[in-house]
Motif scaffolding. Structure first.
Motif, mmCIF file in Angstrom:
data_model
loop_
_atom_site.group_PDB
_atom_site.id
_atom_site.type_symbol
_atom_site.label_atom_id
_atom_site.label_comp_id
_atom_site.label_asym_id
_atom_site.label_seq_id
_atom_site.Cartn_x
_atom_site.Cartn_y
_atom_site.Cartn_z
ATOM 1 N N GLY A 166 -32.839 -11.498 -139.806
ATOM 2 C CA GLY A 166 -31.467 -11.246 -138.947
ATOM 3 C C GLY A 166 -30.813 -9.860 -139.135
ATOM 4 N N THR A 167 -31.361 -9.219 -140.245
ATOM 5 C CA THR A 167 -30.628 -7.891 -140.297
ATOM 6 C C THR A 167 -31.657 -6.736 -139.829
ATOM 7 N N PRO A 168 -31.165 -5.612 -139.595
ATOM 8 C CA PRO A 168 -31.870 -4.655 -139.073
ATOM 9 C C PRO A 168 -33.207 -4.185 -139.992
ATOM 10 N N GLY A 169 -32.820 -4.344 -141.401
ATOM 11 C CA GLY A 169 -33.934 -3.946 -142.499
ATOM 12 C C GLY A 169 -35.110 -4.657 -142.447
ATOM 13 N N ALA A 170 -35.104 -5.998 -141.682
ATOM 14 C CA ALA A 170 -36.103 -6.723 -142.001
ATOM 15 C C ALA A 170 -37.354 -6.421 -141.001
ATOM 16 N N ASP A 171 -36.893 -5.559 -140.019
ATOM 17 C CA ASP A 171 -38.176 -5.137 -139.160
ATOM 18 C C ASP A 171 -38.600 -3.471 -139.592
ATOM 19 N N PRO A 172 -39.662 -3.443 -139.943
ATOM 20 C CA PRO A 172 -39.996 -1.887 -140.432
ATOM 21 C C PRO A 172 -39.835 -0.935 -139.279
ATOM 22 N N ARG A 173 -39.837 -1.539 -137.960
ATOM 23 C CA ARG A 173 -39.640 -0.325 -137.097
ATOM 24 C C ARG A 173 -38.556 0.117 -136.855
ATOM 25 N N ASN A 174 -37.227 -0.722 -137.452
ATOM 26 C CA ASN A 174 -35.926 -0.085 -137.260
ATOM 27 C C ASN A 174 -35.899 0.892 -138.381
ATOM 28 N N LEU A 175 -36.611 0.814 -139.214
ATOM 29 C CA LEU A 175 -36.553 2.059 -140.317
ATOM 30 C C LEU A 175 -37.279 3.195 -139.991
ATOM 31 N N GLY A 176 -38.163 3.259 -138.820
ATOM 32 C CA GLY A 176 -38.562 4.505 -138.426
ATOM 33 C C GLY A 176 -40.403 4.410 -138.184
ATOM 34 N N PHE A 177 -40.825 3.294 -138.455
ATOM 35 C CA PHE A 177 -42.033 3.175 -138.447
ATOM 36 C C PHE A 177 -42.326 2.891 -136.899
ATOM 37 N N ARG A 178 -43.307 3.580 -136.499
ATOM 38 C CA ARG A 178 -43.927 3.362 -135.242
ATOM 39 C C ARG A 178 -44.672 2.117 -134.937
ATOM 40 N N VAL A 179 -45.516 1.868 -135.775
ATOM 41 C CA VAL A 179 -46.293 0.675 -135.752
ATOM 42 C C VAL A 179 -45.981 -0.269 -137.051
ATOM 43 N N ASN A 180 -45.929 -1.319 -136.824
ATOM 44 C CA ASN A 180 -45.696 -2.601 -137.880
ATOM 45 C C ASN A 180 -46.742 -3.502 -137.963
ATOM 46 N N ILE A 181 -47.585 -3.646 -139.139
ATOM 47 C CA ILE A 181 -48.548 -4.540 -138.886
ATOM 48 C C ILE A 181 -48.108 -5.674 -140.362
ATOM 49 N N ALA A 182 -47.739 -6.816 -139.924
ATOM 50 C CA ALA A 182 -47.655 -7.790 -140.647
ATOM 51 C C ALA A 182 -46.246 -7.724 -141.716
ATOM 52 N N GLY A 183 -45.470 -6.872 -141.375
ATOM 53 C CA GLY A 183 -44.453 -6.507 -142.125
ATOM 54 C C GLY A 183 -43.105 -7.445 -141.659
ATOM 55 N N HIS A 184 -42.467 -8.013 -142.659
ATOM 56 C CA HIS A 184 -41.188 -8.895 -142.086
ATOM 57 C C HIS A 184 -40.256 -9.033 -143.618
ATOM 58 N N ALA A 185 -39.636 -10.199 -143.384
ATOM 59 C CA ALA A 185 -38.246 -10.379 -144.666
ATOM 60 C C ALA A 185 -39.131 -10.936 -145.991
ATOM 61 N N ALA A 186 -40.204 -11.586 -145.775
ATOM 62 C CA ALA A 186 -40.964 -12.220 -146.863
ATOM 63 C C ALA A 186 -41.182 -11.151 -147.948
ATOM 64 N N GLY A 187 -41.341 -11.885 -149.021
ATOM 65 C CA GLY A 187 -41.887 -11.060 -150.279
ATOM 66 C C GLY A 187 -43.277 -11.283 -150.841
ATOM 67 N N HIS A 188 -43.932 -12.459 -150.201
ATOM 68 C CA HIS A 188 -45.318 -12.700 -150.691
ATOM 69 C C HIS A 188 -45.678 -13.444 -149.596
ATOM 70 N N PRO A 189 -47.120 -13.823 -149.450
ATOM 71 C CA PRO A 189 -47.780 -14.668 -148.328
ATOM 72 C C PRO A 189 -47.780 -16.213 -148.823
ATOM 73 N N ALA A 190 -47.672 -17.067 -147.952
ATOM 74 C CA ALA A 190 -48.008 -18.505 -148.411
ATOM 75 C C ALA A 190 -49.366 -18.534 -148.575
ATOM 76 N N SER A 191 -50.064 -17.848 -148.063
ATOM 77 C CA SER A 191 -51.755 -18.072 -148.305
ATOM 78 C C SER A 191 -52.340 -16.599 -147.837
ATOM 79 N N TYR A 192 -53.416 -16.264 -148.618
ATOM 80 C CA TYR A 192 -54.318 -15.289 -148.324
ATOM 81 C C TYR A 192 -55.809 -15.626 -147.501
ATOM 82 N N LEU A 193 -55.612 -16.986 -147.185
ATOM 83 C CA LEU A 193 -56.790 -17.479 -146.715
ATOM 84 C C LEU A 193 -56.772 -17.689 -145.038
ATOM 85 N N PRO A 194 -57.836 -17.042 -144.412
ATOM 86 C CA PRO A 194 -57.728 -17.176 -142.948
ATOM 87 C C PRO A 194 -57.704 -18.786 -142.425
ATOM 88 N N GLU A 195 -58.342 -19.724 -143.094
ATOM 89 C CA GLU A 195 -58.552 -21.133 -142.538
ATOM 90 C C GLU A 195 -57.243 -21.739 -142.672
#
Length: 508
Positions: A166-195
């Protein structure tokens, strides 16, 4: 001159000019940041000797990068992740930007663990913001914005954790990244597994944007690497790839490409899962290096490798979760002792860095900001913030160069989230030369260590060197006060903890 001869002359002149144009093109930048990787979690030693821990891990691509580049043996981050990432993106020390703890994915939610004695100060719990007026954020000019304005194709891949939802800093595109892949406000993944769809069932710790890998056998670290390289296929030169792997943060889940080999070597389940996360991260680094080699880009690309804080060698007595360690360093993530802040760092820059060299000068995470601006040829940019970092370019060009008696500072006025453990809660520290002063804010107690003689910080020598302690306590106090740093409050009185210089006055 005939028209044909004139055209020929112009073509020859253009051809002769091309090398000069190419030589002036700024280098591509790959910044490879690992999450929670300790100083010893690699087969590439960062001490004066290899240790049994180095022999536990297999990181051939870190070894390869070190052969190509320069290895920093005194590189530092902050005790936890978001402060490091904000310092990286702004060039400010955590004492100045006040994002002094990790940010919750939930807006306006403190991540501090409650403490019976002290209350953390009013810090920037929502992280950094490229926009003004967002409560509990630091408003600053982000590094990728400056690189993008200078013509770089900017790609973010992996963990962001710059600001709360809910803040601008949560979206890397607002910081100047043209492309954002998988980045958001969370600090770790709930899982590394595709299943498990990389944690899609989690409301806050899912990894977004990787639906194409659902139902496959592609581990998260590998999926992110493939997406990053695909993004580079569409990039125009020069590019800035910020490759921020979620690895090797918990949860510990088995990367089956590597896990069985560690079990066969006698590691227990948690140790084997962690070592496999390390090797998977290392493969990602190697895949990026291979890509640059194939594309003929290696000679005009700088690669910087770093971790965001020490390994998770904590004292979680309830769960007995101690899957790694940082020995001979003391403590781990969440601590200002060396195990929590000293990191593996390597830089490769063909034609500038001497291959296989070692740099012992202490450096810190906020140094990356001015360094990359200099690398990109960006001079005197308009900034909202005042910088604390110093460019490392002179150190990259000459491994024997030094910044004499530079002062480095850490400020962590918080209780960390996990169980009680030495050095994990409410501390500040300063390093100058080989001397390091640690301030226990809860006890208002100072300790002094000589890192050259005692890298494990086992021997407090403050009684033998009171003048050095006094000097460092004064330097630390001035550094904190001039940056507006705040001390925690005592719950019993509502008064702030004393400054280190004040505590020294009654300590000896």
């Amino acid at each position: 001159m005939t028209k044909r001869k004139k055209c020929y002359s112009l073509l020859v002149a253009a051809f002769l000019y091309l090398p000069t144009v190419f030589a002036q093109q700024p280098p591509n930048i790959v910044l490879f940041l690992v999450d929670d990787m300790g100083w010893q979690d690699t087969s590439e030693p960062f001490w004066t000797q290899a240790t049994p821990l180095n022999k536990r891990f297999h990181t051939p691509n870190m070894e390869r990068l070190a052969r190509r580049g320069i290895k920093f043996t005194n590189a530092y981050a902050t005790p936890v992740c978001t402060p490091t990432r904000v310092s990286l993106m702004t060039g400010m020390n955590a004492a100045r930007h006040h994002v002094s703890n990790w940010t919750s994915p939930l807006r306006d939610k403190r991540s501090d663990r409650p403490d019976s004695l002290l209350q953390a100060p009013d810090w920037n719990m929502n992280g950094m913001s490229p926009a003004a007026g967002v409560p509990h954020t630091v408003h600053a000019t982000p590094l990728p914005q400056l690189l993008g304005d200078a013509g770089y194709y900017t790609v973010h891949c992996g963990k962001a954790h710059f600001g709360s939802t809910g803040t601008p800093g949560a979206d890397p595109r607002n910081l100047g990244f043209r492309v954002n892949i998988a980045g958001h406000a969370a600090g770790h993944p709930a899982s590394y597994l595709p299943e498990k769809k990389y944690g899609a069932a989690s409301a806050t710790n899912y990894v977004p944007g990787l639906e194409e890998f659902y139902g496959t056998d592609v581990f998260l670290t590998e999926a992110l690497t493939r997406k990053a390289l695909s993004a580079l296929d569409s990039a125009r030169a020069p590019f800035f790839l910020y490759m921020a792997q979620y690895a090797v943060h918990v949860p510990l889940e088995a990367d089956q490409r590597f896990y069985p080999s560690y079990i066969s070597r006698g590691l227990d389940d948690k140790e084997a899962k962690y070592a496999a996360l390390i090797e998977g991260m290392d493969k990602s680094l190697g895949d990026i290096m291979d890509y640059l080699d194939r594309k003929g880009m290696t000679d005009n690309t700088i690669i910087l490798f770093m971790s965001d804080n020490g390994g998770l060698s904590t004292y979680r007595t309830q769960h007995q979760e101690k899957h790694t360690q940082n020995l001979p360093l003391r403590s781990g993530k969440g601590s200002v002792f060396e195990g929590g802040i000293r990191e593996p760092m390597i830089v490769s820059w063909p034609g500038t860095v001497q291959p296989g060299s070692v740099q012992a000068q202490p450096v810190i995470i906020e140094d990356f900001f001015p360094t990359l601006l200099e690398v990109a040829g960006i001079k005197k940019p308009a900034l909202l913030q005042q910088l604390d970092g110093q460019s490392m370019v002179p150190l990259l060009k000459n491994a024997s160069s030094r910044q004499k008696e530079r002062t480095l500072v850490w400020h962590y006025p918080h209780r960390w989230m996990y169980e009680e453990g030495p050095g994990l809660h409410f501390f500040s520290a300063i390093r100058k030369g080989d001397w390091k002063l640690v301030y226990d804010q809860r006890k208002e107690q100072l300790s002094l260590y000589n890192l050259k003689d005692d890298i494990g910080e086992q021997h407090d020598v403050i009684q033998a060197h009171p003048r050095k302690a006094k000097e460092l306590a004064a330097l630390l106090t001035t550094y904190l006060q001039t940056r507006g740093a705040e001390m925690p409050l005592r719950r019993s009185t509502g008064q702030a903890v004393r400054w280190p210089s004040e505590a020294y006055a009654t300590a000896l």
